[in-house]
Every structure is written in structure tokens, then in C-alpha cells.
Design a protein around this motif. Structure first.
Motif, PDB file in Angstrom:
ATOM      1  N   LEU A   1      -8.570  -7.490   9.821  1.00 14.81           N
ATOM      2  CA  LEU A   1      -7.355  -6.685   9.909  1.00 14.81           C
ATOM      3  C   LEU A   1      -7.086  -5.941   8.600  1.00 14.81           C
ATOM      4  N   TYR A   2      -7.373  -6.592   7.471  1.00 10.78           N
ATOM      5  CA  TYR A   2      -7.195  -5.951   6.174  1.00 10.78           C
ATOM      6  C   TYR A   2      -8.074  -4.700   6.071  1.00 10.78           C
ATOM      7  N   VAL A   3      -9.327  -4.809   6.507  1.00 12.86           N
ATOM      8  CA  VAL A   3     -10.245  -3.671   6.448  1.00 12.86           C
ATOM      9  C   VAL A   3      -9.736  -2.528   7.336  1.00 12.86           C
ATOM     10  N   ILE A   4      -9.259  -2.867   8.517  1.00 12.08           N
ATOM     11  CA  ILE A   4      -8.706  -1.840   9.411  1.00 12.08           C
ATOM     12  C   ILE A   4      -7.529  -1.151   8.743  1.00 12.08           C
ATOM     13  N   MET A   5      -6.603  -1.931   8.192  1.00 10.63           N
ATOM     14  CA  MET A   5      -5.418  -1.358   7.560  1.00 10.63           C
ATOM     15  C   MET A   5      -5.796  -0.495   6.354  1.00 10.63           C
ATOM     16  N   ARG A   6      -6.707  -0.980   5.553  1.00 12.05           N
ATOM     17  CA  ARG A   6      -7.126  -0.217   4.378  1.00 12.05           C
ATOM     18  C   ARG A   6      -7.731   1.122   4.788  1.00 12.05           C
ATOM     19  N   ASN A   7      -8.581   1.105   5.811  1.00 16.26           N
ATOM     20  CA  ASN A   7      -9.207   2.342   6.269  1.00 16.26           C
ATOM     21  C   ASN A   7      -8.179   3.329   6.832  1.00 16.26           C
ATOM     22  N   ILE A   8      -7.219   2.831   7.584  1.00 18.68           N
ATOM     23  CA  ILE A   8      -6.166   3.697   8.122  1.00 18.68           C
ATOM     24  C   ILE A   8      -5.361   4.289   6.966  1.00 18.68           C
ATOM     25  N   PHE A   9      -5.030   3.458   5.975  1.00 23.26           N
ATOM     26  CA  PHE A   9      -4.264   3.932   4.824  1.00 23.26           C
ATOM     27  C   PHE A   9      -5.028   5.020   4.063  1.00 23.26           C
ATOM     28  N   ILE A  10      -6.312   4.812   3.841  1.00 23.26           N
ATOM     29  CA  ILE A  10      -7.131   5.800   3.129  1.00 23.26           C
ATOM     30  C   ILE A  10      -7.177   7.105   3.908  1.00 23.26           C
ATOM     31  N   ASN A  11      -7.354   7.024   5.218  1.00 12.94           N
ATOM     32  CA  ASN A  11      -7.384   8.238   6.040  1.00 12.94           C
ATOM     33  C   ASN A  11      -6.051   8.972   5.993  1.00 12.94           C
ATOM     34  N   MET A  12      -4.944   8.224   6.029  1.00 14.20           N
ATOM     35  CA  MET A  12      -3.624   8.844   5.948  1.00 14.20           C
ATOM     36  C   MET A  12      -3.446   9.525   4.588  1.00 14.20           C
ATOM     37  N   TYR A  13      -3.897   8.877   3.536  1.00 12.99           N
ATOM     38  CA  TYR A  13      -3.790   9.438   2.189  1.00 12.99           C
ATOM     39  C   TYR A  13      -4.586  10.734   2.080  1.00 12.99           C
ATOM     40  N   ARG A  14      -5.791  10.738   2.624  1.00 12.78           N
ATOM     41  CA  ARG A  14      -6.629  11.939   2.573  1.00 12.78           C
ATOM     42  C   ARG A  14      -5.987  13.090   3.342  1.00 12.78           C
ATOM     43  N   ARG A  15      -5.419  12.785   4.517  1.00 13.71           N
ATOM     44  CA  ARG A  15      -4.749  13.834   5.296  1.00 13.71           C
ATOM     45  C   ARG A  15      -3.570  14.412   4.519  1.00 13.71           C
ATOM     46  N   LYS A  16      -2.793  13.528   3.909  1.00 13.63           N
ATOM     47  CA  LYS A  16      -1.635  13.968   3.142  1.00 13.63           C
ATOM     48  C   LYS A  16      -2.075  14.836   1.964  1.00 13.63           C
TER      49      LYS A  16
ATOM     50  N   LEU B   1       0.812  -1.212   0.000  1.00 10.78           N
ATOM     51  CA  LEU B   1       0.000   0.000   0.000  1.00 10.78           C
ATOM     52  C   LEU B   1       0.851   1.271   0.000  1.00 10.78           C
ATOM     53  N   THR B   2       1.875   1.302   0.821  1.00 11.49           N
ATOM     54  CA  THR B   2       2.644   2.534   1.013  1.00 11.49           C
ATOM     55  C   THR B   2       3.836   2.655   0.075  1.00 11.49           C
ATOM     56  N   ARG B   3       4.407   1.529  -0.323  1.00  9.15           N
ATOM     57  CA  ARG B   3       5.615   1.503  -1.161  1.00  9.15           C
ATOM     58  C   ARG B   3       6.795   2.216  -0.490  1.00  9.15           C
ATOM     59  N   ASN B   4       6.794   2.193   0.830  1.00  8.45           N
ATOM     60  CA  ASN B   4       7.851   2.838   1.608  1.00  8.45           C
ATOM     61  C   ASN B   4       7.955   2.060   2.917  1.00  8.45           C
ATOM     62  N   SER B   5       9.142   1.568   3.233  1.00 11.33           N
ATOM     63  CA  SER B   5       9.275   0.687   4.396  1.00 11.33           C
ATOM     64  C   SER B   5       8.944   1.389   5.709  1.00 11.33           C
ATOM     65  N   GLN B   6       9.336   2.658   5.851  1.00 12.14           N
ATOM     66  CA  GLN B   6       9.050   3.366   7.099  1.00 12.14           C
ATOM     67  C   GLN B   6       7.546   3.623   7.249  1.00 12.14           C
ATOM     68  N   ASP B   7       6.903   4.073   6.183  1.00 10.19           N
ATOM     69  CA  ASP B   7       5.458   4.290   6.228  1.00 10.19           C
ATOM     70  C   ASP B   7       4.715   2.974   6.424  1.00 10.19           C
ATOM     71  N   ALA B   8       5.241   1.902   5.830  1.00  9.03           N
ATOM     72  CA  ALA B   8       4.628   0.587   5.984  1.00  9.03           C
ATOM     73  C   ALA B   8       4.678   0.137   7.443  1.00  9.03           C
ATOM     74  N   GLU B   9       5.814   0.378   8.086  1.00  7.75           N
ATOM     75  CA  GLU B   9       5.939   0.023   9.506  1.00  7.75           C
ATOM     76  C   GLU B   9       4.959   0.820  10.358  1.00  7.75           C
ATOM     77  N   ASP B  10       4.816   2.112  10.060  1.00  8.06           N
ATOM     78  CA  ASP B  10       3.857   2.952  10.787  1.00  8.06           C
ATOM     79  C   ASP B  10       2.431   2.441  10.586  1.00  8.06           C
ATOM     80  N   LEU B  11       2.097   2.116   9.342  1.00 11.61           N
ATOM     81  CA  LEU B  11       0.759   1.613   9.027  1.00 11.61           C
ATOM     82  C   LEU B  11       0.502   0.288   9.732  1.00 11.61           C
ATOM     83  N   PHE B  12       1.484  -0.585   9.716  1.00  7.70           N
ATOM     84  CA  PHE B  12       1.366  -1.878  10.388  1.00  7.70           C
ATOM     85  C   PHE B  12       1.126  -1.700  11.891  1.00  7.70           C
ATOM     86  N   GLN B  13       1.919  -0.840  12.522  1.00 10.74           N
ATOM     87  CA  GLN B  13       1.779  -0.622  13.960  1.00 10.74           C
ATOM     88  C   GLN B  13       0.434   0.013  14.302  1.00 10.74           C
ATOM     89  N   GLU B  14       0.021   0.956  13.487  1.00  8.54           N
ATOM     90  CA  GLU B  14      -1.279   1.600  13.715  1.00  8.54           C
ATOM     91  C   GLU B  14      -2.408   0.575  13.595  1.00  8.54           C
TER      92      GLU B  14
END
Length: 163
Positions: free
Chosen positions: A59-74, A24-37
Motif C-alpha cells: 500500500l505504501y508503494v501504491i500511495m507513493r507512486n500516486i503522490f509522485i504522479n500527482m506532483y508531476r502533474r501539478k 506526504l501532502t501536508r494538507n488534510s484535503q489532499d491527504a484525504e484524496d491521496l488516501f482514497q485514491e
């Protein structure tokens, strides 16, 4: 379901979730943050998990929703930076967001107009620090830092619109 059982099931999905976060993130640091969140949210809302359903899908739904929210904020923050960059033709949004030392005088002076408790977190954020890093540097709660950066952007935007 007991906390220990739930935690064990979470750990069984760890590798798959890390791989998904990286996709989803294509970035190891962002991926780690997303995973932990995702893990934090799963633990926080474990009472809502039904034991008869698939934990991986939940868990997939939770991760997807967090990723979408992070994308919108960015995306929203980039919109503010574009507005600021448009008001100063010598700069683009990337220079503004990551290299404050190359900013021309009007932007620096507009940032300098912010109250200090807003200015410091915003400058650190624009220099590329993450919220958690800023929180640790300033010894302030994470929510306080996020709020101050949000309001600093809002105030900065109104300053720029007035000038």
C-alpha cells in the motif's frame, strides 16, 4: 484472497495510510484524496497482491507512486501557468491560476477564444475547483473533465505562443 479478507486487511492499515498521506501532502484535503485514491487502486489491483507479502509495504508503494504522479502533474500545470504569466507581465502564476477576476484583458480574451466546452472546465479549475467538483457541477464524467482541461491548456498555450 477473498474480497472480505482483503478489505479487512486494508482497514487495519487505514490509520497508518492516513498518517502517511498527511506527511506526504501536508494538507488534510489532499491527504484525504491521496488516501482514497490509494484505497481505490488497492481494491482495483487486489489480484496482484501476494498474500505472502506485507500489505502495508504494498500500500505504501501504491500511495507513493500516486503522490509522485500527482506532483508531476501539478509541476507540469504550473509550467504552463508560468508561460502564460510570462506573456502578461502584470500577472504572476498564482493570480492566473486562482483569481481569474484579476486577470488583465489579454488573458481573458485568450481564454474567451477557447471553445465553450473547454473554457468552462478550465475557468472553474483556475478558480480553484478540484476535478471531481467540476465533474459534479457540470454533470460530466471525471475523465472527460480532465481531458477537457488538458486540451484547454494546450490550446491556450498555442494561442499565447502565436500572439
Amino acid at each position: 484472497m477473498e474480497m472480505l479478507q482483503f478489505s479487512n486487511k486494508l482497514l487495519q492499515n487505514e490509520t497508518a495510510l492516513k498518517n502517511l498521506a498527511l506527511q506526504l501532502t501536508r494538507n488534510s484535503q489532499d491527504a484525504e484524496d491521496l488516501f482514497q485514491e490509494t484505497f481505490c487502486k488497492a481494491l482495483e489491483y487486489r489480484e496482484k497482491y501476494r498474500s505472502d507479502s506485507c500489505l502495508g509495504a504494498w500500500l505504501y508503494v501504491i500511495m507513493r507512486n500516486i503522490f509522485i504522479n500527482m506532483y508531476r502533474r501539478k509541476k507540469r500545470s504550473l509550467k504552463l501557468f508560468r508561460t502564460v504569466a510570462d506573456s502578461t507581465p502584470a500577472m504572476n502564476s498564482i493570480e492566473l491560476s486562482y483569481r481569474l477576476d484579476t486577470c488583465d484583458r489579454p488573458i481573458k480574451s485568450q481564454i474567451a477564444q477557447l471553445p465553450n466546452h473547454y473554457q468552462t472546465p478550465l475557468v472553474l479549475y483556475l478558480e480553484g475547483y478540484k476535478y471531481l467538483e467540476i465533474s459534479e457541477l457540470l454533470a460530466e464524467p471525471l475523465g472527460t473533465i480532465k481531458g477537457r482541461i488538458f486540451f484547454a491548456r494546450k490550446i491556450l498555450k498555442s494561442i499565447i505562443e502565436r500572439s
